[in-house]
Design a protein around this motif. Structure first.
Motif, PDB file in Angstrom:
ATOM      1  N   PRO A  14       0.845  -1.208   0.000  1.00  0.00           N
ATOM      2  CA  PRO A  14       0.000   0.000   0.000  1.00  0.00           C
ATOM      3  C   PRO A  14       0.872   1.246   0.000  1.00  0.00           C
ATOM      4  CG  PRO A  14      -0.826  -1.607   1.580  1.00  0.00           C
ATOM      5  CD  PRO A  14       0.500  -2.140   1.087  1.00  0.00           C
ATOM      6  N   GLY A  15       0.543   2.166  -0.907  1.00  0.00           N
ATOM      7  CA  GLY A  15       1.366   3.367  -1.063  1.00  0.00           C
ATOM      8  C   GLY A  15       2.530   3.188  -2.014  1.00  0.00           C
ATOM      9  N   GLY A  16       2.767   1.971  -2.444  1.00  0.00           N
ATOM     10  CA  GLY A  16       3.880   1.686  -3.341  1.00  0.00           C
ATOM     11  C   GLY A  16       3.497   1.807  -4.801  1.00  0.00           C
ATOM     12  N   ASP A  61     -12.034   7.348 -12.706  1.00  0.00           N
ATOM     13  CA  ASP A  61     -12.015   8.355 -11.636  1.00  0.00           C
ATOM     14  C   ASP A  61     -11.291   7.877 -10.375  1.00  0.00           C
ATOM     15  OD1 ASP A  61     -15.262   9.961 -12.216  1.00  0.00           O
ATOM     16  OD2 ASP A  61     -13.281  10.296 -13.088  1.00  0.00           O
ATOM     17  N   SER A  62     -11.498   6.629  -9.999  1.00  0.00           N
ATOM     18  CA  SER A  62     -10.942   6.146  -8.731  1.00  0.00           C
ATOM     19  C   SER A  62      -9.425   5.976  -8.767  1.00  0.00           C
ATOM     20  CB  SER A  62     -11.596   4.827  -8.330  1.00  0.00           C
ATOM     21  OG  SER A  62     -11.341   3.835  -9.291  1.00  0.00           O
ATOM     22  N   VAL A  63      -8.820   6.061  -9.953  1.00  0.00           N
ATOM     23  CA  VAL A  63      -7.358   5.946 -10.041  1.00  0.00           C
ATOM     24  C   VAL A  63      -6.705   7.224 -10.548  1.00  0.00           C
ATOM     25  CG1 VAL A  63      -7.596   3.461 -10.437  1.00  0.00           C
ATOM     26  CG2 VAL A  63      -7.231   4.985 -12.389  1.00  0.00           C
ATOM     27  N   LYS A  64      -7.505   8.263 -10.816  1.00  0.00           N
ATOM     28  CA  LYS A  64      -6.941   9.540 -11.283  1.00  0.00           C
ATOM     29  C   LYS A  64      -5.982  10.094 -10.243  1.00  0.00           C
ATOM     30  CE  LYS A  64     -10.366  11.273 -14.537  1.00  0.00           C
ATOM     31  NZ  LYS A  64     -11.506  12.195 -14.774  1.00  0.00           N
ATOM     32  N   GLY A  65      -4.839  10.581 -10.731  1.00  0.00           N
ATOM     33  CA  GLY A  65      -3.826  11.095  -9.829  1.00  0.00           C
ATOM     34  C   GLY A  65      -2.912  10.024  -9.278  1.00  0.00           C
ATOM     35  N   LEU A  85      -0.485   2.788  -4.521  1.00  0.00           N
ATOM     36  CA  LEU A  85      -1.381   1.645  -4.612  1.00  0.00           C
ATOM     37  C   LEU A  85      -2.234   1.493  -3.363  1.00  0.00           C
ATOM     38  CD1 LEU A  85       1.122  -0.888  -6.195  1.00  0.00           C
ATOM     39  CD2 LEU A  85      -1.008  -0.123  -7.242  1.00  0.00           C
ATOM     40  N   ARG A  86      -3.430   0.963  -3.577  1.00  0.00           N
ATOM     41  CA  ARG A  86      -4.371   0.682  -2.493  1.00  0.00           C
ATOM     42  C   ARG A  86      -4.773  -0.791  -2.556  1.00  0.00           C
ATOM     43  NH1 ARG A  86      -8.444   5.747  -3.843  1.00  0.00           N
ATOM     44  NH2 ARG A  86      -6.983   7.443  -3.332  1.00  0.00           N
ATOM     45  N   PRO A  87      -5.176  -1.378  -1.431  1.00  0.00           N
ATOM     46  CA  PRO A  87      -5.609  -2.784  -1.461  1.00  0.00           C
ATOM     47  C   PRO A  87      -6.730  -3.032  -2.472  1.00  0.00           C
ATOM     48  CG  PRO A  87      -5.244  -2.086   0.789  1.00  0.00           C
ATOM     49  CD  PRO A  87      -5.099  -0.851  -0.055  1.00  0.00           C
ATOM     50  N   THR A 114      -1.400  -7.719  -6.744  1.00  0.00           N
ATOM     51  CA  THR A 114      -1.888  -7.869  -5.376  1.00  0.00           C
ATOM     52  C   THR A 114      -1.273  -6.773  -4.528  1.00  0.00           C
ATOM     53  OG1 THR A 114      -2.066 -10.278  -5.639  1.00  0.00           O
ATOM     54  CG2 THR A 114      -2.061  -9.409  -3.392  1.00  0.00           C
ATOM     55  N   VAL A 115      -2.124  -6.007  -3.860  1.00  0.00           N
ATOM     56  CA  VAL A 115      -1.654  -4.923  -3.000  1.00  0.00           C
ATOM     57  C   VAL A 115      -1.954  -5.306  -1.567  1.00  0.00           C
ATOM     58  CG1 VAL A 115      -1.755  -2.470  -2.474  1.00  0.00           C
ATOM     59  CG2 VAL A 115      -2.120  -3.265  -4.830  1.00  0.00           C
TER      60      VAL A 115
END
Length: 117
Positions: A14-16, A61-65, A85-87, A114-115
């Protein structure tokens, strides 16, 4: 007959970050919209994450940015750079080539992302 080969999936924190590549052969890269879809665990539908052609670009939208799509027509390659990255990004990611005349569509074999910490 188009062939698409994905690489770059795996385990991310996560965050990677992870970087997915899709190498395309057998078709005229410039006559296709190149896209990345994903299918999350337990979901039957594939979700369009990002797409790029000579004239258009799309990002969910959920991955913008966080996610960026790019292409290199000289190398017939499309890249999905995934940062922060998010789970919930955990899924099988598929590369797709869809002809601009809407007649042809080709899929890669998919790569698991896999996150998890």
């Amino acid at each position: 007959q188009g062939q698409l080969v994905e690489s770059g999936g795996g385990l991310g924190q996560p965050g990677g970050s992870l970087r997915l590549s899709c190498v395309v052969s057998g078709i005229d890269f410039n006559q296709y919209m190149m896209s990345w879809f994903r299918q999350a665990p337990g979901k039957q539908r594939r979700e369009l994450v990002a797409g790029i052609s000579r004239t258009r670009e799309y990002i969910l939208d959920s991955v913008k940015g966080r996610f960026t799509i790019s292409s290199d027509s000289a190398k017939n390659t499309v890249i999905l750079q995934m940062d922060n990255l998010r789970p919930e990004d955990t899924a099988v990611y598929y590369c797709n080539a869809h002809s601009t005349n809407l007649l042809f569509s080709y899929w890669g074999q998919g790569t698991q992302v896999t996150v998890s910490s």
